[in-house]
Design a protein around this motif. Structure first.
Motif, PDB file in Angstrom:
ATOM      1  N   ILE A 459      19.910  62.288  22.874  1.00  0.00           N
ATOM      2  CA  ILE A 459      20.743  61.313  23.591  1.00  0.00           C
ATOM      3  C   ILE A 459      22.212  61.489  23.217  1.00  0.00           C
ATOM      4  O   ILE A 459      23.105  61.036  23.923  1.00  0.00           O
ATOM      5  N   GLY A 460      22.477  62.148  22.107  1.00  0.00           N
ATOM      6  CA  GLY A 460      23.852  62.278  21.632  1.00  0.00           C
ATOM      7  C   GLY A 460      24.319  61.004  20.940  1.00  0.00           C
ATOM      8  O   GLY A 460      25.321  60.403  21.295  1.00  0.00           O
ATOM      9  N   GLU A 647      20.911  55.803  27.426  1.00  0.00           N
ATOM     10  CA  GLU A 647      22.333  55.592  27.674  1.00  0.00           C
ATOM     11  C   GLU A 647      22.446  54.814  28.974  1.00  0.00           C
ATOM     12  O   GLU A 647      21.796  55.148  29.961  1.00  0.00           O
ATOM     13  N   VAL A 648      23.248  53.762  28.946  1.00  0.00           N
ATOM     14  CA  VAL A 648      23.419  52.957  30.157  1.00  0.00           C
ATOM     15  C   VAL A 648      24.878  52.925  30.560  1.00  0.00           C
ATOM     16  O   VAL A 648      25.777  53.214  29.765  1.00  0.00           O
ATOM     17  N   GLU A 649      25.075  52.556  31.818  1.00  0.00           N
ATOM     18  CA  GLU A 649      26.421  52.307  32.317  1.00  0.00           C
ATOM     19  C   GLU A 649      26.390  50.951  33.007  1.00  0.00           C
ATOM     20  O   GLU A 649      25.555  50.717  33.871  1.00  0.00           O
ATOM     21  N   VAL A 650      27.269  50.070  32.570  1.00  0.00           N
ATOM     22  CA  VAL A 650      27.314  48.730  33.135  1.00  0.00           C
ATOM     23  C   VAL A 650      28.619  48.581  33.908  1.00  0.00           C
ATOM     24  O   VAL A 650      29.699  48.883  33.383  1.00  0.00           O
ATOM     25  N   ASP A 651      28.492  48.133  35.149  1.00  0.00           N
ATOM     26  CA  ASP A 651      29.680  47.878  35.953  1.00  0.00           C
ATOM     27  C   ASP A 651      30.117  46.444  35.680  1.00  0.00           C
ATOM     28  O   ASP A 651      29.422  45.495  36.050  1.00  0.00           O
ATOM     29  N   VAL A 652      31.248  46.280  35.026  1.00  0.00           N
ATOM     30  CA  VAL A 652      31.639  44.920  34.614  1.00  0.00           C
ATOM     31  C   VAL A 652      32.128  44.080  35.795  1.00  0.00           C
ATOM     32  O   VAL A 652      32.274  42.875  35.678  1.00  0.00           O
ATOM     33  N   VAL A 659      20.737  53.144  34.241  1.00  0.00           N
ATOM     34  CA  VAL A 659      20.249  53.890  33.082  1.00  0.00           C
ATOM     35  C   VAL A 659      20.542  55.355  33.372  1.00  0.00           C
ATOM     36  O   VAL A 659      20.030  55.932  34.331  1.00  0.00           O
ATOM     37  N   LEU A 660      21.420  55.939  32.580  1.00  0.00           N
ATOM     38  CA  LEU A 660      21.868  57.306  32.872  1.00  0.00           C
ATOM     39  C   LEU A 660      20.920  58.336  32.292  1.00  0.00           C
ATOM     40  O   LEU A 660      20.718  59.397  32.855  1.00  0.00           O
ATOM     41  N   ASP A 661      20.367  58.016  31.154  1.00  0.00           N
ATOM     42  CA  ASP A 661      19.517  58.995  30.481  1.00  0.00           C
ATOM     43  C   ASP A 661      18.530  58.240  29.599  1.00  0.00           C
ATOM     44  O   ASP A 661      18.860  57.174  29.079  1.00  0.00           O
ATOM     45  N   TYR A 662      17.335  58.792  29.479  1.00  0.00           N
ATOM     46  CA  TYR A 662      16.305  58.108  28.693  1.00  0.00           C
ATOM     47  C   TYR A 662      15.495  59.166  27.956  1.00  0.00           C
ATOM     48  O   TYR A 662      15.056  60.142  28.562  1.00  0.00           O
ATOM     49  N   VAL A 663      15.327  58.976  26.665  1.00  0.00           N
ATOM     50  CA  VAL A 663      14.525  59.906  25.882  1.00  0.00           C
ATOM     51  C   VAL A 663      13.429  59.119  25.164  1.00  0.00           C
ATOM     52  O   VAL A 663      13.716  58.133  24.484  1.00  0.00           O
ATOM     53  N   ALA A 664      12.203  59.535  25.354  1.00  0.00           N
ATOM     54  CA  ALA A 664      11.081  58.894  24.670  1.00  0.00           C
ATOM     55  C   ALA A 664      10.381  59.965  23.838  1.00  0.00           C
ATOM     56  O   ALA A 664       9.760  60.865  24.396  1.00  0.00           O
ATOM     57  N   MET A 721      14.352  55.281  39.166  1.00  0.00           N
ATOM     58  CA  MET A 721      13.955  55.883  37.894  1.00  0.00           C
ATOM     59  C   MET A 721      15.044  56.834  37.390  1.00  0.00           C
ATOM     60  O   MET A 721      15.481  57.711  38.120  1.00  0.00           O
ATOM     61  N   PRO A 722      15.492  56.649  36.159  1.00  0.00           N
ATOM     62  CA  PRO A 722      16.516  57.559  35.638  1.00  0.00           C
ATOM     63  C   PRO A 722      15.911  58.915  35.275  1.00  0.00           C
ATOM     64  O   PRO A 722      14.689  59.058  35.194  1.00  0.00           O
ATOM     65  N   ASP A 723      16.779  59.869  35.047  1.00  0.00           N
ATOM     66  CA  ASP A 723      16.301  61.120  34.462  1.00  0.00           C
ATOM     67  C   ASP A 723      15.759  60.786  33.090  1.00  0.00           C
ATOM     68  O   ASP A 723      16.372  60.014  32.357  1.00  0.00           O
ATOM     69  N   MET A 724      14.617  61.318  32.779  1.00  0.00           N
ATOM     70  CA  MET A 724      14.110  61.030  31.440  1.00  0.00           C
ATOM     71  C   MET A 724      13.404  62.227  30.845  1.00  0.00           C
ATOM     72  O   MET A 724      12.952  63.121  31.558  1.00  0.00           O
TER      73      MET A 724
END
Ligand code: FES
Ligand code: FES
Lengths: 785, 159
Positions: A459-460, A647-652, A659-664, A721-724
């Motif tokens: 995820i960095g 990693e998420v991106e929230v529009d304020v 959800v930009l990226d998801y690692v499980a 569904m985000p890239d995961m």
């Protein structure tokens, strides 16, 4: 009968992975045994074969959240075209039971009747009509007149337990309700050490309340059962179930006929996720069939599935932790107030997993768990993938983040400091098993540290804290650590039967229930590996109460671990018999011989194929059928572990969450079928993301669900569904078949707390309620100014 | 009863059906059980078929409206003797779990590839957007679409 599994040559003794290349069939991802027929549209689900002359059942559901039925007038309906049978509280016997679909005796209260003279939620059963067509049945239902005495409805758990609240279950028959007069389906507490002393000795004591709402399992195939009498007048039930044997037992109870008169067949199942553990739709068509002699079908509509089937128990969690400045946990407590809805199915065991699965992830000298689950006049809780653990991890994993924030410690470092690991004893296992005291559990395999390492890199994690916090789109990163179990220790039991055929192929009969999980493939792989044959040589059949041996069913993440071990034992027994038969033919000692690649080999180079041996034993030499069966039960319940990052991106401006990226990353021991294990993880994350962000029940002021359709109850689509990435972290679980642990439930524990953590990192607002909607974000940001 | 006349999987059919029946029921009651019912409200895609090559949800289409048209169901896309490459791709990519949504997804992929031989992952997402799957998380379904496209392209390139 096969004896205990022989020592595993793969066991490295320390939970680490043995060399992969020793496996021939397991830990590989062949085509699933059933995939092609399903892709061709040929898989026969319950509804895909209909008996001639079948009647269709429709239900009149309660329009009231809480009411007594004063009278039911079906006189007009009886005369309607096509109507053959009408069932309601005045013509069906009152047999208290639970629909929970658990082992016997059930830990859930017997608080349900087929038809009661009271309704307890909008969507409760009132009256069933069986007619020649669904349309006939619906037309008849429209003419039924029911007089209700409407009672005050209890729509929150707080109201349910308030003094003086109207009692939801006041009839004398139910048994097993903890405190019916207080609307408490169950209460449970457990403690280790002394939390108060732990709090007193801590540098920081932090207390927070979290709430998580309703969600529905939503298998794409809804509940369906088709019943008929066979030529011997036995009741046959083909049903979309996870528990054919429990279904048979519970049906015998409510229909008041012997188990021997019932056959339950599980065909292909279009997903279950717990809701098909519930014995929910079998009784009504069965009653129709018994009364009319005709086949009957009852299939829930999507709306009925959402309203009247089962759901995830909404829960309010009060978490309290005491920690030292360096992050060392001193005490951890969890108080749960759960909502079981109108009936108490699974209330006790689900809530025990809320504490029992989530709290022990972090070691503390002192724990307290205190739970109450209340009845309300709302939809009914039940078994749902994760089984209480998602609620528990929602509390525990957000709390860990909040502690890290308060102490100024990296959330990963805080977890690493306290988390359980290989060689540790589960500190709560004895005090808090499933539904009561449990069995001691030592962790023999734990890949959690590797899961975290892999996830943080993928995820960095080091970018956390360095995102621009000025634009309208704010990014954040979060993580959670998770565990689950593998079966219910001391309870779940599975059995398998194997026989050898003329060509060396084998029939494998299991009670284990493939509901889309891939267990038919996985169990076949286990048999093939143990026997030294190819996957194609195994012909699996599951499950049919007349033909296959018993299995508690597909729940509690038990199939690979428990059913898999029964298959492995039975296969070992068959293999011994094959070798013994070869030894007899060659008049040599069995231990000189080696069985592999579907043949037995003599040190002098001679070989007999399994087919040769089978033909010899069937037709010539010491004639017998080579076959074996085995059962398996375990007091151990090795947890799989996982770390999820996103990693998420929230529009304020709009509150929109991406959800930009998801690692499980998951440690499920040796993955018997890695692609299937990834698929379970991806599917679990998808379901968890819905729970975290979009899936919710909206009720009107009378307790009626307002969004009972897939258009309005929003499960994640391919576009959402985000890239995961699902990453399997191999360990070797010495008590599992070929080192395997469970994998199907653990992923759903992650997304809900993870999204709270990642959104906090993005915008600095902490959400302690799920699902988190854009509106909630928008409002919170406006309030903060 | 009304008369339903159409081409179904390349074969002309003439069936007597109840007026007001939806196409899913018509197909299923004539043995085409690969078309599934997940919601009967047009929201899940389990019942998808091709109508003159265009993907439609048969649960919300009156059979009468489909009369006179060319209908292809999952059974018409491939069979056990000759599975379609899309069906093979769903199997090989591990995209089939319970398999209840799979026929609809295969139909959707068929419609996509007919229009767009080299879809991007995003194209695939849009093509599957109307197909709810509760098992897979869609990752391997999207892989399957890509795999099917690659194989189809390779087969064409080789021909
Ligand atoms: S069944 Fe037609 S869209 Fe769901
Ligand atoms: S594979 Fe089960 S719904 Fe898609």
């Amino acid at each position: 009968m096969a004896d205990e599994t022989t020592a595993n040559p793969w066991d490295t003794g320390d939970g680490s992975m043995p060399e992969y290349d020793r496996f021939n069939v397991v830990n590989k991802s062949p085509r699933r045994v059933d995939a092609l027929k399903l892709a061709l549209g040929k898989g026969t689900f319950t509804d895909d074969e209909v008996p001639a002359g079948m009647l269709h059942v429709k239900m009149l559901w309660s329009p009231h959240a809480h009411a007594r039925i004063v009278s039911i007038d079906t006189s007009e309906a009886e005369k309607m075209p096509g109507v053959q049978c009408i069932l309601h509280c005045n013509n069906v016997s009152r047999v208290p039971h639970t629909t929970a679909g658990q082992g016997f005796p059930e830990p859930s209260p017997w608080d349900a009747l087929c038809f009661d003279d009271k309704v307890r939620f909008v969507g409760d059963r009132v009256c069933a009509v069986a007619a020649e067509t669904e349309a006939d049945a619906l037309r008849a239902i429209a003419t039924i007149k029911v007089e209700y005495e409407v009672l005050p409805a209890i729509l929150t758990v707080e109201d349910a337990v308030a003094p003086g609240a109207v009692q939801i279950h006041e009839h004398p028959e139910p048994t097993g309700i903890s405190k019916p007069e207080q609307n408490l389906a169950c209460t449970l507490d457990a403690s280790v050490g002394d939390v108060e002393a732990g709090f007193a000795a801590s540098d920081l004591v932090i207390e927070r309340t979290y709430r998580i709402g309703y969600a529905q399992q939503s298998p794409i195939e809804p509940h369906i059962a088709i019943t008929w009498l066979d030529e011997d007048d036995r009741l046959t039930v083909r049903v979309a179930t996870q528990v054919p044997f429990h279904s048979r037992r519970i049906l015998a109870q409510v229909l008041e006929i012997p188990v021997a008169r019932i056959r339950v067949i599980k065909p292909r199942i279009g997903g279950g996720f717990g809701v098909k553990q519930e014995v929910l739709v079998e009784d009504v068509p069965a009653l129709v069939t018994l009364r009319t002699g005709r086949p009957a079908r009852w299939c829930l509509t999507r709306e009925e599935e959402l309203v009247s089937a089962r759901t995830r128990h909404p829960s309010k969690l009060t978490m309290k932790a005491g920690v030292m400045k360096d992050g060392t946990l001193q005490a951890l407590s969890m108080e749960v107030l759960g909502n079981s809805g109108a009936y108490g199915a699974h209330a006790l065991t689900v809530v025990s997993c809320t504490g029992g699965k989530a709290l022990p992830l972090y070691k503390a000298p002192n724990y307290r768990f205190d739970a109450r689950v209340a009845y309300t006049n709302l939809p009914v809780g039940g078994a749902f993938r994760g089984y209480g653990a998602p609620q528990g991890f929602y509390g525990v994993e957000i709390l860990m983040d909040e502690i890290a924030h308060e102490l100024g410690i990296d959330p990963i470092a805080l977890r690493e400091k306290n988390m359980i690991g290989s060689g540790d004893d589960n500190p709560l296992a004895v005090a808090l098993g499933e539904g009561g005291e449990g069995f001691p559990q030592r962790i023999r395999s734990c890949g959690l540290p590797e899961c975290i390492t892999i996830g943080r890199e993928a995820i960095g994690w080091e970018r956390r804290g360095s995102f621009d916090k000025t634009g309208t789109k704010r990014r954040g990163i979060g993580m959670v650590a998770l565990m689950q179990g593998s079966g219910i220790p001391g309870v779940d039991m599975a059995s398998a039967f194997l026989k050898l055929n003329d060509d060396g192929s084998l029939n494998l009969l299991v009670g284990a229930t493939d509901i889309g999980t891939g267990s038919d493939t996985i169990l076949s792989q286990i048999a093939a590996e143990e026997l030294g044959v190819q996957l194609e040589d195994i012909i699996i059949y599951s499950a049919d109460t007349d033909l296959t041996p018993f299995d508690t069913g597909a729940y509690a993440s038990s199939t690979t671990y428990i059913s898999g071990q029964s298959v492995k034992k039975a296969a070992a027994g068959v293999k011994r018999q094959i070798i013994a038969a070869a030894a007899e033919i060659w008049k040599c000692e069995a231990d000189e011989l080696v069985a592999a690649d579907k043949a037995v080999r003599h040190p002098d180079g001679r070989a007999l194929s399994y087919g040769d041996i089978c033909r010899s034993t069937l037709y010539h030499h010491n004639q017998h059928q080579i076959m074996d069966h085995a059962s398996h039960m375990s007091y151990e319940c090795p947890p799989p572990f996982a770390a999820h990052f996103c990693e998420v991106e929230v529009d304020v401006e709009t509150g929109e969450i991406k959800v930009l990226d998801y690692v499980a990353a998951v440690d499920c021991g040796v993955a018997i079928h890695p692609t299937a294990a990834e698929g379970q993880t991806e599917g679990g994350v998808q379901m968890g993301l819905g729970y975290a962000l979009t899936e919710r029940y909206c009720f009107d002021e009378k307790g009626a669900m307002q969004n009972a359709s897939f258009a309005d109850y929003k499960i994640f689509s391919a576009l959402d569904m985000p890239d995961m990435k699902a990453v399997l972290v191999p360990t070797y679980e010495p008590t599992g078949p070929f080192g395997a642990k469970s994998v199907s439930e653990i992923p759903i524990n992650g997304p809900a707390p993870l999204l709270s953590n990642a959104i906090f990192d993005a915008i600095g607002v902490r959400f302690r309620e799920a699902p988190i909607t854009p509106e909630m974000i928008w409002r919170a940001l406006r309030e903060r100014g | 009863m009304i008369q339903f006349e159409a081409t179904v999987n390349g074969r002309p059919v003439r069936w007597d059906i109840p007026a007001g029946e939806f196409l899913t029921e018509t197909l299923r009651s004539h043995g085409l059980i690969g078309t599934k019912r997940g919601c009967e409200s047009g929201d899940c895609g389990a019942c998808a078929v091709l109508l003159d090559g265009v993907e439609v949800n048969s649960c919300v289409l009156l059979a009468a409206q489909a009369s006179g048209h060319d209908i292809v169901t999952i059974e018409g896309i491939g069979d056990a003797r000759a599975p379609h490459p899309i069906q093979e791709a769903f199997v090989d990519a591990g995209a089939v779990q319970c398999g209840f949504c799979t026929p609809g997804m295969v139909v959707a992929t068929h419609a996509l590839l007919a229009d767009n031989a080299a879809p991007t992952r995003d194209d695939a997402r849009h093509a599957l957007a109307g197909h709810l799957c509760r098992c897979t998380g869609y990752v391997k379904c999207l892989d399957a679409v890509e795999l099917a496209a690659e194989r189809t392209a390779a087969a064409k390139g080789g021909a």
